[in-house]
Design an enzyme around this catalytic site. Structure first.
Site, PDB file in Angstrom:
ATOM      1  N   SER A  69       0.835  -0.983  -0.093  1.00 17.55           N
ATOM      2  CA  SER A  69      -0.105  -0.007   0.056  1.00 17.55           C
ATOM      3  C   SER A  69       0.860   1.265   0.043  1.00 17.55           C
ATOM      4  CB  SER A  69      -0.904   0.074   1.195  1.00 17.55           C
ATOM      5  OG  SER A  69      -0.207   0.325   2.287  1.00 17.55           O
ATOM      6  N   CYS A 132      -4.924   2.191  -9.250  1.00 19.07           N
ATOM      7  CA  CYS A 132      -4.141   2.113  -8.059  1.00 19.07           C
ATOM      8  C   CYS A 132      -5.093   1.891  -6.926  1.00 19.07           C
ATOM      9  CB  CYS A 132      -3.375   3.167  -7.505  1.00 19.07           C
ATOM     10  SG  CYS A 132      -2.538   2.918  -6.189  1.00 19.07           S
ATOM     11  N   LYS A 167      -3.964   1.372 -18.143  1.00 19.46           N
ATOM     12  CA  LYS A 167      -3.820   0.303 -17.145  1.00 19.46           C
ATOM     13  C   LYS A 167      -5.027   0.170 -16.302  1.00 19.46           C
ATOM     14  CE  LYS A 167      -0.593  -1.632 -13.764  1.00 19.46           C
ATOM     15  NZ  LYS A 167       0.768  -1.551 -13.282  1.00 19.46           N
ATOM     16  N   ASN A 194      -3.539  -4.415 -12.689  1.00 23.21           N
ATOM     17  CA  ASN A 194      -2.821  -3.890 -11.669  1.00 23.21           C
ATOM     18  C   ASN A 194      -3.188  -4.813 -10.438  1.00 23.21           C
ATOM     19  OD1 ASN A 194      -1.765  -2.230  -9.564  1.00 23.21           O
ATOM     20  ND2 ASN A 194      -2.343  -0.277 -10.934  1.00 23.21           N
ATOM     21  N   THR A 195      -2.781  -4.437  -9.259  1.00 24.76           N
ATOM     22  CA  THR A 195      -2.909  -5.547  -8.200  1.00 24.76           C
ATOM     23  C   THR A 195      -4.202  -5.876  -7.779  1.00 24.76           C
ATOM     24  OG1 THR A 195      -2.672  -3.643  -6.697  1.00 24.76           O
ATOM     25  CG2 THR A 195      -0.747  -4.835  -7.032  1.00 24.76           C
ATOM     26  N   GLY A 268       6.650  -7.770 -12.384  1.00 24.79           N
ATOM     27  CA  GLY A 268       6.856  -6.766 -11.301  1.00 24.79           C
ATOM     28  C   GLY A 268       7.535  -7.475 -10.062  1.00 24.79           C
ATOM     29  N   THR A 269       6.621  -7.938  -9.392  1.00 29.49           N
ATOM     30  CA  THR A 269       6.859  -8.671  -7.933  1.00 29.49           C
ATOM     31  C   THR A 269       8.353  -9.561  -8.079  1.00 29.49           C
ATOM     32  OG1 THR A 269       4.670  -8.554  -7.141  1.00 29.49           O
ATOM     33  CG2 THR A 269       6.073  -9.907  -5.886  1.00 29.49           C
TER      34      THR A 269
HETATM   35  C1  LIG Z   1       5.582  -2.162  -4.408  1.00 27.40           C
HETATM   36  C2  LIG Z   1       4.586  -1.883  -5.663  1.00 27.40           C
HETATM   37  C3  LIG Z   1       4.335  -0.832  -6.245  1.00 27.40           C
HETATM   38  C4  LIG Z   1       3.611  -0.725  -7.209  1.00 27.40           C
HETATM   39  N1  LIG Z   1       3.597   0.498  -7.855  1.00 27.40           N
HETATM   40  C5  LIG Z   1       2.686   0.727  -8.824  1.00 27.40           C
HETATM   41  C6  LIG Z   1       2.582   2.053  -9.442  1.00 27.40           C
HETATM   42  O1  LIG Z   1       3.081   3.212  -9.041  1.00 27.40           O
HETATM   43  N2  LIG Z   1       1.870   2.254 -10.651  1.00 27.40           N
HETATM   44  C7  LIG Z   1       1.252   0.989 -11.225  1.00 27.40           C
HETATM   45  O2  LIG Z   1       0.554   1.476 -12.216  1.00 27.40           O
HETATM   46  N3  LIG Z   1       1.375  -0.216 -10.532  1.00 27.40           N
HETATM   47  C8  LIG Z   1       2.002  -0.463  -9.587  1.00 27.40           C
HETATM   48  N4  LIG Z   1       2.183  -1.726  -8.970  1.00 27.40           N
HETATM   49  C9  LIG Z   1       1.344  -2.579  -9.639  1.00 27.40           C
HETATM   50  C10 LIG Z   1       2.560  -3.273 -10.574  1.00 27.40           C
HETATM   51  O3  LIG Z   1       2.667  -2.404 -11.571  1.00 27.40           O
HETATM   52  C11 LIG Z   1       1.678  -4.680 -11.328  1.00 27.40           C
HETATM   53  O4  LIG Z   1       0.696  -4.262 -11.923  1.00 27.40           O
HETATM   54  C12 LIG Z   1       1.375  -5.607 -10.192  1.00 27.40           C
HETATM   55  O5  LIG Z   1       2.244  -5.731  -9.285  1.00 27.40           O
HETATM   56  C13 LIG Z   1       1.017  -7.099 -10.662  1.00 27.40           C
HETATM   57  O6  LIG Z   1       2.296  -7.591 -11.287  1.00 27.40           O
HETATM   58  P1  LIG Z   1       3.375  -8.471 -10.470  1.00 27.40           P
HETATM   59  O7  LIG Z   1       2.807  -9.523  -9.859  1.00 27.40           O
HETATM   60  O8  LIG Z   1       3.983  -9.147 -11.607  1.00 27.40           O
HETATM   61  O9  LIG Z   1       4.080  -7.875  -9.488  1.00 27.40           O
HETATM   62  C14 LIG Z   1       2.941  -1.735  -7.774  1.00 27.40           C
HETATM   63  C15 LIG Z   1       3.216  -3.063  -7.397  1.00 27.40           C
HETATM   64  C16 LIG Z   1       4.183  -3.228  -6.236  1.00 27.40           C
HETATM   65  C17 LIG Z   1       4.340  -4.487  -5.608  1.00 27.40           C
END
Ligand SMILES: Cc1cc2nc3c(=O)[nH]c(=O)nc-3n(C[C@H](O)[C@H](O)[C@H](O)COP(=O)(O)O)c2cc1C
Length: 316
Positions: A69, A132, A167, A194-195, A268-269
């Site tokens: 968060s 977000c 997105k 996104n998440t 990402g992660t």
């Molecule tokens: C620590 C963290 C920060 C994130 N910050 C952003 C952000 O600034 N903008 C955004 O569009 N998504 C953000 N996300 C979401 C990621 O870009 C991505 O959509 C999401 O983590 C799913 O991909 P993953 O499972 O490969 O991490 C963030 C995710 C994490 C874990």
């Protein structure tokens, strides 16, 4: 073999980082990551600097991912244009600027600032973060409303000289109405997902780990949710390019995303765990393409849909 053409942009590789999950300084310290990445997506930038949410802002969920968060902590658009964009430009990768605003007009204003800034020409594409889950205004509240998705996309597209990617959030009953709205608003591609909103409880202290109680769940556990979203978007809007995101940790995952309908992917992660993941996946995709005799990996985009159609016609 791995290059991808999307609008007028040629990405040398389908692999991008996911916004907020990559420190571009890694280009300086490790083996040439920029050779395996087609582009860099910036941390989401807002017009003014944001400190983000109060700690605790992250929780590791062993084996399945993490919760965050962060709340769009960033130094603001002016700092990005004066400093960060120049740092990224030296690596020769495509630059995708992730933007967030708290009003529809705010997107247009930010894009005008980018366009009129002497360093703005380094930006190859804009990804608008309409998804977000960790901010009170301008995140999921925009992303769940088709009307606002369309209006934000339109405002960005009208002001922008470069392609705009929207997105989207998975925190909605069906992603299709908002995907359609983004396409109607003029998006050149859909970035999904996104998440996923989630929560985790510290049983020792009998309270949620995150100060904000809930946060965004990411990592391997969300891969099937992301694949479902991509499958649906490609099925209904096959002409719209998709940038697949969510739980990718291997070349096989990338292949699944492409077969479901993605043209590019973001990681990402899993890159927190292994920053060299881009090089490894790049190598593995090259090996796969060679063993399958593929000319272009993107020939696979959406191919699982036609297999399904073939199976259906056999059944009939
Ligand atoms: C620590 C963290 C920060 C994130 N910050 C952003 C952000 O600034 N903008 C955004 O569009 N998504 C953000 N996300 C979401 C990621 O870009 C991505 O959509 C999401 O983590 C799913 O991909 P993953 O499972 O490969 O991490 C963030 C995710 C994490 C874990």
């Amino acid at each position: 073999m791995l290059s991808v053409k999307l609008n007028d942009i040629t990405f040398s590789s389908p692999l991008l980082n996911a916004s907020g999950c990559f420190n571009p300084e890694l280009f300086n310290t490790m083996a040439p990551l920029n050779e395996s990445m087609g582009g860099v997506v910036t941390k989401t930038v807002t017009q003014e600097p944001r400190p983000g949410n109060l700690q605790q802002r992250t929780v590791e969920l062993p084996g399945i991912g993490m919760l965050n968060s962060i709340g769009l902590q960033n130094p603001g658009l002016n700092y990005f244009l004066e400093t960060e964009v120049l740092m990224l430009a030296q690596y020769g990768v495509k630059i995708i600027l992730s933007l967030s605003a708290t009003s529809i007009e705010g997107f247009g204003t930010m894009v005008e600032i980018v366009t009129n800034h002497p360093n703005g020409h380094w930006v190859d594409a804009i990804e608008i973060n309409l998804s977000c889950p960790n901010v009170a205004k301008g995140g999921v509240d925009f992303g769940i409303s088709p009307g606002r998705v369309k209006a934000c996309t339109e405002a960005t597209v009208q002001a922008s000289k470069c392609p705009v990617f929207a997105k989207l959030t998975p925190n909605i009953t069906s992603i299709l109405p908002v995907a359609e709205a983004a396409i109607e608003g003029g998006a050149s591609a859909i970035s999904a997902i996104n998440t996923v909103v989630g929560c985790s409880i510290d049983i020792k202290n009998k309270k949620p780990y995150l100060n904000r109680i809930s946060g965004g769940y990411s990592g391997p556990g969300i891969k099937p949710i992301a694949l479902h979203a991509i499958w649906q978007i490609h099925h209904h809007f096959p002409e719209t390019p998709i940038i697949g995101i969510g739980g990718i940790s291997s070349a096989n995952d990338v292949l699944e995303f492409m077969m479901a309908g993605a043209s590019l992917v973001q990681i990402g992660t899993q890159s927190f765990r292994n920053p060299m993941i881009f090089s490894k996946i790049h190598q593995d995709l090259m090996a796969y393409g060679q063993s399958e005799g593929l000319q272009h990996l993107t020939d696979l985009t959406g191919c699982a849909h036609s297999q399904k159609m073939k199976r259906q016609s056999l059944i009939q």
